[in-house]
Design an enzyme around this catalytic site. Structure first.
Site, short mmCIF file in Angstrom:
data_model
loop_
_atom_site.label_atom_id
_atom_site.label_comp_id
_atom_site.label_asym_id
_atom_site.label_seq_id
_atom_site.Cartn_x
_atom_site.Cartn_y
_atom_site.Cartn_z
CE1 TYR A 61 -3.51 2.73 1.13
CE2 TYR A 61 -1.97 3.20 2.93
CZ TYR A 61 -3.09 3.54 2.19
OH TYR A 61 -3.80 4.68 2.50
CB ALA A 107 5.24 0.30 -2.60
CB ALA A 108 0.23 1.28 -4.20
#
Ligand SMILES: NC(=O)c1ccc[n+]([C@@H]2O[C@H](COP(=O)([O-])OP(=O)(O)OC[C@H]3O[C@@H](n4cnc5c(N)ncnc54)[C@H](OP(=O)(O)O)[C@@H]3O)[C@@H](O)[C@H]2O)c1
Length: 262
Positions: A160, A162-163
């Site tokens: 999450y 990283a996104a």
């Protein structure tokens, strides 16, 4: 709160049925916009302009003060096709739908990681791409709802985080690609108090608030108010607006002050 006038503007808020998205949708409704919210399930109660609980009577221009709900999973291209087929004008898109369960990377499936990245990075890209022609026609704007999880390590929600970091960067890239017609910005939200806060923060909102310089978590209306300002600003693009109450006091500070007091 500053008064904004979005009369005649059409606003799409993904995930606008609950939590922060509902607060964002209500903020635009209160400013006179026509608001469309999408999610996988309908809202428990109509999304209306404040004050609750009664929806205002229809305005003379056909606005109802109630958001129109469209069932759509933002990860599904066919759902997006159907969603956009029903729109002939768009001034603002708020890419808000997002989130992830708390789970350490060790032991979680490749499918979970892919789904989390799909929801928090790929779907906002597809929504923005699909919205672009309509927004270009109105000199409109995209707002990404980012997270402080994308600005510092986010153990337990690594994919999450990283996104979201990718989403912040994506907004800056789209801002450069689409200038000067369409502005693209990110609202980077810190710890937030929603109806799901207990799920996110283990029911310890008071303790969490103590880690924030402002002394409380952000509420849906705090985020909604910033979106109203950002969508109306004529020049700001490719920017990240931090809505985190001054940030999170680093853990080392608590440890150090505890050591000093002993
Ligand atoms: N809450 C926080 O502390 C916090 C902090 C920083 C950033 N954020 C960000 O703020 C945004 C909103 O978070 P929130 O806590 O308000 O979330 P929430 O309360 O869980 O609400 C999420 C909304 O998105 C919808 N949604 C979820 N998956 C979807 C999908 N695949 N397609 C379409 N709609 C979908 C949900 O409806 P359905 O389930 O019916 O689809 C719901 O309307 C997210 O991007 C999140 O990452 C939240």
């Amino acid at each position: 709160m500053i008064a904004f006038d979005y009369t005649g503007k059409v606003v799409l808020v993904t995930g606008g049925t609950k939590g922060l998205g509902r607060g964002i949708a209500r903020a635009f409704l209160s400013a006179g916009a026509t608001v469309i919210v999408c999610a996988r399930t309908p809202p428990d109660a109509p999304v209306t302009a404040p004050p609750y609980p009664r929806a205002p009577a229809p305005a003379s221009d056909g606005r109802t003060g109630v958001a129109r709900f469209v069932r759509a999973d933002v990860r599904d291209p066919e759902d997006l096709e159907r969603l956009f087929a029903g729109l002939d004008r768009l001034d603002v898109v708020v890419n808000n739908a997002g989130g992830a369960p708390y789970a350490m990377v060790a032991g979680t499936s490749p499918r979970l990681h892919a789904r989390v990245i799909e929801l928090n990075l790929i779907a906002p890209l597809l929504v923005a791409q699909r919205a672009h022609p309509l927004l270009a026609a109105t000199q409109g704007t995209v707002i990404m709802i980012g997270s402080t999880s994308g600005t510092r390590p986010s153990p337990g929600t690594s994919a999450y985080g990283a996104a979201k970091a990718g989403l912040h960067h994506l907004a800056a890239c789209l801002a450069a690609e689409w200038a000067p017609d369409v502005r693209v910005n990110t609202v980077v939200v810190g710890l937030a108090e929603t109806e799901n806060a207990a799920e996110h923060y283990g029911g310890r909102s008071e303790l969490m608030s103590a880690t924030i310089p402002a002394g409380r978590m952000a509420g849906p209306s705090d985020v909604g108010e910033v979106c109203l300002w950002l969508a109306g600003s004529g020049y700001v693009t490719g920017a990240q607006i931090l809505v985190h109450g001054g940030g999170e006091t680093p853990a080392w500070k608590w440890v150090a002050s505890d050591g000093i007091s002993r």
